[in-house]
Design an enzyme around this catalytic site. Structure first.
Site, PDB file in Angstrom:
ATOM      1  N   CYS A   1       0.832  -1.198   0.000  1.00 47.06           N
ATOM      2  CA  CYS A   1       0.000   0.000   0.000  1.00 47.06           C
ATOM      3  C   CYS A   1       0.871   1.254   0.000  1.00 47.06           C
ATOM      4  O   CYS A   1       1.893   1.311   0.674  1.00 47.06           O
ATOM      5  CB  CYS A   1      -0.905   0.026   1.233  1.00 47.06           C
ATOM      6  SG  CYS A   1      -2.035  -1.369   1.354  1.00 47.06           S
TER       7      CYS A   1
ATOM      8  N   ARG B   1       7.877   4.998   3.975  1.00 42.71           N
ATOM      9  CA  ARG B   1       8.085   3.847   4.857  1.00 42.71           C
ATOM     10  C   ARG B   1       9.469   3.294   4.517  1.00 42.71           C
ATOM     11  O   ARG B   1       9.606   2.172   4.056  1.00 42.71           O
ATOM     12  CB  ARG B   1       7.017   2.770   4.628  1.00 42.71           C
ATOM     13  CG  ARG B   1       5.628   3.203   4.966  1.00 42.71           C
ATOM     14  CD  ARG B   1       4.772   1.993   5.249  1.00 42.71           C
ATOM     15  NE  ARG B   1       4.097   1.535   4.070  1.00 42.71           N
ATOM     16  CZ  ARG B   1       3.122   0.628   4.092  1.00 42.71           C
ATOM     17  NH1 ARG B   1       2.743   0.095   5.223  1.00 42.71           N
ATOM     18  NH2 ARG B   1       2.543   0.244   2.993  1.00 42.71           N
TER      19      ARG B   1
END
Length: 419
Positions: free
Chosen positions: A116, A121
């Site tokens: 996603c 991240r």
């Protein structure tokens, strides 16, 4: 193109069982590469992420048998080969192969992970830890090369600059067969980390402190086979609890560990949600009046970032104005414009989600932009008047086992359509 069709407004009742934890099993499966014999996992959820991981394991040479919710893996045939980029690119949790391959072979050639799109991240924390353990990192096209140049990966004292579940697990796995002792400070404390440590310890690892902010791993040379029960999925449990509070007339959610959901349940109680906590289940009553609250996500044991989107449709039924602040993933706001299509009084202001309730939702054509946004749209569709059509549902199927069957059993008018 597959899509989910929901005819909303039907009150739900009955019982729904929570599956094994997605965020555990996506780390448990790669960790099995370290074993010297067969490992069996019970309680494995039937989700597409598991299917992708099994395919990767088989491509690498593992023998896999998957029946019901039991997964048997013999990793003895796993070979040190470049990992298939296509599968890696579609699966964020593929980075868990880094630690297990380094632990077994001292090297790995892998594509960068997908999953996603929730904003930054970075895997920098993972790589920093690996480098402290003697790993050299280089890049070639879409691949990343990790290597100890023929040396055995060694223990190290590692401080995580940011609390990270993925980096904590990856470092712990890599350290399991390392030479010497590894200490991880500022480690994440999530239940899924404890679950992975439990598997590894049952295989013969020496890991202490999982679930605290300091984890100590004394490297071992061999890991034997074992059988392990995957913990219940606290995010799936929270999703069904919120869903039951939003559109239920008495729903029991089973296979729940209350201690994994304390902060979430505390916020529901602040809203006025009426429920009964049992030994391994939670019964959610039909709700009357609810009040708006502010949600602020934080690392465990705080309010889970994975639950702010699934909770949003319930918040829209509350009286008053509230805010949602996600301190973990700044782009976890993609459900907002889709809910606006359904009539929600909700917006993003200064990076925070602001809502005014109660909102009357009506069915619409909407698109799942990520896993938990998809869960929010399913709940919104169940609440809404009329027909809701959700596309891009592959995200939803990545993380919610048998979601159509489970909701149908509760009385929902929901179906998956193959166009």
């Amino acid at each position: 193109m597959r899509k989910i069709i929901i005819n909303g407004g039907k009150a739900l009742s009955g019982e729904v069982a929570v599956s094994g934890a997605k965020n555990s099993v996506v780390a448990l499966i790669p960790a099995i590469i370290l074993a010297d014999d067969i490992v069996i996992l019970d309680g494995v959820p039937a989700i597409s992420d598991v299917d992708s991981l099994i395919e990767i394991m088989e491509l690498m040479g593992a023998t896999v048998n998957y029946h019901g919710d039991t997964l048997e893996i013999d990793p003895r045939g796993v070979q040190d080969i470049p990992m298939p980029y296509g599968k890696i690119n579609s699966l964020r949790a593929s980075y868990y192969f880094y630690g297990s391959l380094l632990g077994r072979f001292g090297q790995a050639v892998v594509g960068l992970p997908g999953g996603c799109d929730l904003g930054p991240r970075p895997i920098d924390l993972h790589l920093k830890a690996f480098e402290a353990m003697g790993v050299e990192v280089s890049y070639e096209g879409e691949n990343m090369n990790l290597s100890t140049n023929g040396q055995k990966i060694h223990g190290a004292h590692i401080y995580m600059d940011t609390v990270s579940v993925g980096a904590t697990i990856n470092t712990m796995v890599a350290a399991t067969k390392a030479q010497g002792k590894t200490v991880i400070e500022n480690a994440a404390r999530e239940p899924e980390i404890i679950d992975v440590a439990t598997l590894l310890n049952n295989m013969g690892a020496h890991i202490r402190g999982a679930g605290t902010d300091i984890i100590t791993i004394q490297g071992v040379q061999k890991l034997h086979g074992t059988r392990h029960q995957v913990i219940p999925d606290r995010i799936e449990a929270g999703t069904y609890i919120a869903l039951a509070a939003a559109i239920g007339k008495g729903v029991k959610i089973t296979n729940v560990l209350y201690e994994h959901l304390e902060s979430f349940i505390a916020k529901l109680e602040e809203m006025g949600v009426r429920m009964t906590v049992e030994e391994d289940a939670i019964f959610v009553e039909k709700q009357e009046s609810l009040k708006a609250i502010t949600i602020k996500t934080s690392p465990y044991p705080g309010f889970a970032t994975d639950l702010q989107q699934p909770l949003t449709p319930l918040l829209l039924k509350a009286d008053g104005r509230g805010t949602i602040i996600d301190t973990i993933y700044e782009k976890r706001i993609n459900h907002v414009p889709e809910l606006m299509r359904m009539g929600a009084d909700i917006s993003v202001i200064g990076g925070q989600i602001v809502y005014q309730g109660p909102s009357r939702l009506t069915g619409a054509q909407v698109k799942a932009t990520d896993l938990r946004a998809g869960a929010a749209l399913v709940t919104a569709g169940l609440i809404a008047e009329g027909k809701t059509e959700i596309t891009n549902i592959e995200f939803i199927l990545r993380g919610y086992a048998s979601i159509i069957a489970k909701l149908t059993a509760l009385g929902a008018d929901i179906q998956l359509i193959e166009d």
